[in-house]
Design a protein around this motif. Structure first.
Motif, short mmCIF file in Angstrom:
data_model
loop_
_atom_site.label_atom_id
_atom_site.label_comp_id
_atom_site.label_asym_id
_atom_site.label_seq_id
_atom_site.Cartn_x
_atom_site.Cartn_y
_atom_site.Cartn_z
N PHE A 104 45.32 69.83 53.91
CA PHE A 104 44.57 68.98 52.99
C PHE A 104 45.50 68.31 51.99
N ALA A 105 46.44 69.08 51.42
CA ALA A 105 47.37 68.53 50.44
C ALA A 105 48.28 67.47 51.05
N THR A 106 48.51 67.57 52.35
CA THR A 106 49.39 66.61 53.03
C THR A 106 48.66 65.30 53.36
N VAL A 107 47.45 65.39 53.87
CA VAL A 107 46.74 64.18 54.31
C VAL A 107 45.97 63.51 53.18
N ASP A 133 46.50 61.68 61.06
CA ASP A 133 46.63 62.76 60.07
C ASP A 133 47.26 64.00 60.68
N CYS A 134 46.85 64.33 61.91
CA CYS A 134 47.43 65.50 62.57
C CYS A 134 48.92 65.28 62.83
N ARG A 135 49.28 64.10 63.28
CA ARG A 135 50.69 63.79 63.52
C ARG A 135 51.49 63.83 62.22
N LEU A 136 50.90 63.36 61.13
CA LEU A 136 51.57 63.42 59.83
C LEU A 136 51.91 64.86 59.45
N GLN A 151 56.78 59.10 73.34
CA GLN A 151 55.35 59.39 73.48
C GLN A 151 54.80 59.88 72.14
N ASN A 152 55.21 59.18 71.09
CA ASN A 152 54.78 59.52 69.74
C ASN A 152 54.02 58.33 69.18
N GLU A 153 52.74 58.28 69.49
CA GLU A 153 51.90 57.14 69.11
C GLU A 153 50.77 57.59 68.20
N LYS A 154 50.06 56.63 67.63
CA LYS A 154 48.97 56.96 66.72
C LYS A 154 47.85 57.72 67.42
N SER A 155 47.54 57.33 68.63
CA SER A 155 46.43 57.95 69.35
C SER A 155 46.87 59.08 70.27
N ARG A 156 48.18 59.27 70.38
CA ARG A 156 48.67 60.27 71.33
C ARG A 156 50.09 60.69 70.95
#
Length: 479
Positions: free
Chosen positions: A26-29, A106-109, A129-134
């Protein structure tokens, strides 16, 4: 003997305790927001850990909006599982691409943050293979985002997440609901890599008795976590490390949303909306959407209304089996809406056009709303071209049930008044109080069209959206 320092102890806690990991996520996103911990976060974490260990393989969590459900389930949990098992595969969905993408980003962040790399140093992402959706880990694990109705062709997961499968504004539509249910049954469910050991988690607010949660609970075989905003009875919660007793009337998280805030939400959503979204008890939509005690009566209409508005719902044909054409005439004040008259008849187009003119001459409205479909399209064009009448074309954006559901709070708030007596009153009341089971719904369409339009006007312009309010148009020449 090595004694861990505070930083090492904290990192070990994040590795072992999912609830603490959710708080750090939570503090990160959302770094500018204050985190207020509550027992329900611990409970959700316990259930998700049981899913991680395959003790639970089918889980439904029903909880009000804005109570960290997405951060916990769609953001923190996949990152935490990948930290322990980098080859794990997640497929996560939401009702829109935009929302699904946000959860993925957010998960990738989190996974790319410095603190996560210290807690889980073995997790790395494949650069191409580091994209916003995948995004894909070096151990070939992944988190892929899709949306309700999306195909996710060729992709699968060990863990499937469905986070808010329905758009709240569309959940009342049978067509939209069925699309979501069919997508889950025919497409998303089949994306499990391992049908025996794969895990599916559905987290959502209840929006309708036949939404995805209702659909799955009717089938059986799902663990169900129901967390209402207000406890309706004494409730014992005993799962994992959580021991909690809720007393009747106890709020879910009073430090965050206390009685005044809950009361405002109840007023805004109405009983129908609040019961589903906040109490996780969707009211059956079969009849009785508008309750008789909500509707007020008047003996004398207001002497000086802000404006007079007529709302037309025109029929396709005049046959006896078809819905009649309807015009409801309303007086709007700054506090309420008064139904002055209902005209209702099955007529061919020439008589329909004459009726619009004669009713306008009778009431001198500031606005005449006509639904821009069927015979209404020709009516709008001809009347605009040949008369000075204040015609406004209305394009319906949703189905009848959804439109009336959106206006039910206006009735519950006591803003709608109908007369004590009128020749047309019995038919109007019968249709109003039995909708959507009534044989016809033309008067409902006319009513919801007016309430929807006037609400939008007030939100955009305040109480004086029409130039020269109080000055009704005067007849100019022959019609």
């Amino acid at each position: 003997m090595h004694v861990p320092n505070k930083a090492q102890f904290y990192e070990a806690m994040l590795r072992d305790d999912l609830s603490s990991f959710i708080q750090r996520t939570f503090a990160t996103v959302d770094p500018g927001a204050q985190y207020l911990h509550n027992w329900h976060v611990d409970l959700i974490a316990e259930y998700l850990k049981a899913c991680t260990d395959r003790d639970i393989k089918r889980l439904i969590i029903n909880i009000p909006p804005r109570y960290l459900k997405s951060i916990a389930v769609s953001v923190a949990w996949p990152a935490w599982v990948l930290g322990h098992a980098p080859s794990s595969k997640f497929l996560a969905s939401s009702y829109s691409d935009k929302l699904a993408l946000k959860h993925s980003v957010d998960c990738r962040l989190v996974v790319q943050s410095a603190w996560y790399r210290r807690v889980f140093p073995c997790v790395g992402l494949v650069k191409d293979q580091n994209e916003k959706s995948r995004f894909v880990t070096t151990a070939r694990g992944h988190r892929i985002a899709t949306s309700t109705g999306g195909t996710a062709t060729g992709e699968g997961g060990d863990f499937l997440i469905v986070d808010d499968p329905h758009n709240p504004r569309q959940a009342e539509s049978p067509t939209e609901r069925e699309k979501a249910l069919e997508w889950f049954d025919q497409t998303f469910y089949s994306r499990l890599n391992d049908k025996k050991n794969g895990v599916i988690v559905v987290v959502m607010q209840r929006l309708h008795e036949k939404d995805l949660s209702g659909h799955l609970l009717a089938q059986g075989g799902w663990e169900h976590v129901k967390i209402p905003a207000i406890a309706e009875s004494r409730t014992m919660i005993d799962f994992g490390r959580i021991r909690k007793t809720r007393s009747p009337g106890e709020l879910l998280h009073p430090e965050r949303e206390g009685k005044p805030e809950i009361a405002k939400t109840q007023t805004a959503l109405g009983t129908y909306g609040f019961s589903g979204q906040y109490q996780q008890e969707p009211v059956p939509a079969e009849g009785g959407m508008i309750k008789k005690p909500w509707v007020h009566r008047y003996k004398t209409p207001p002497a000086h209304p802000v404006r007079i508005v007529q709302s037309w719902d025109t029929a396709y044909k005049s046959a006896q089996l078809n819905d009649p054409s309807v015009c409801t005439t309303w007086a709007e004040t700054q506090l309420a809406y008064y139904l002055l008259e209902v005209w209702r008849d099955r007529v061919e187009y020439p008589r329909l056009k004459s009726a619009v003119k004669s009713l306008a001459e009778k009431w001198h409205p500031n606005a005449i709303l006509i639904e821009d479909k069927a015979s209404g399209q020709s009516l709008i064009q001809e009347l605009k071209a040949s008369t000075p009448l204040p015609i406004i074309a209305i394009t319906p954006e949703q189905d009848k049930l959804t439109r009336m559901s959106a206006q039910s709070a206006q009735f519950e708030a006591g803003k709608v008044f109908i007369p004590d007596s009128a020749a047309w009153l019995l038919d109007f009341e019968k249709e109003l109080f039995t909708f959507p089971l009534a044989e016809h719904d033309d008067q409902i369409d006319s009513t919801s069209q007016f309430l929807g339009w006037v609400s939008n006007q007030q939100q955009s312009y305040g109480y004086s959206p029409v130039k020269g309010d109080g000055h009704r148009f005067k007849r100019q020449g022959a019609w």
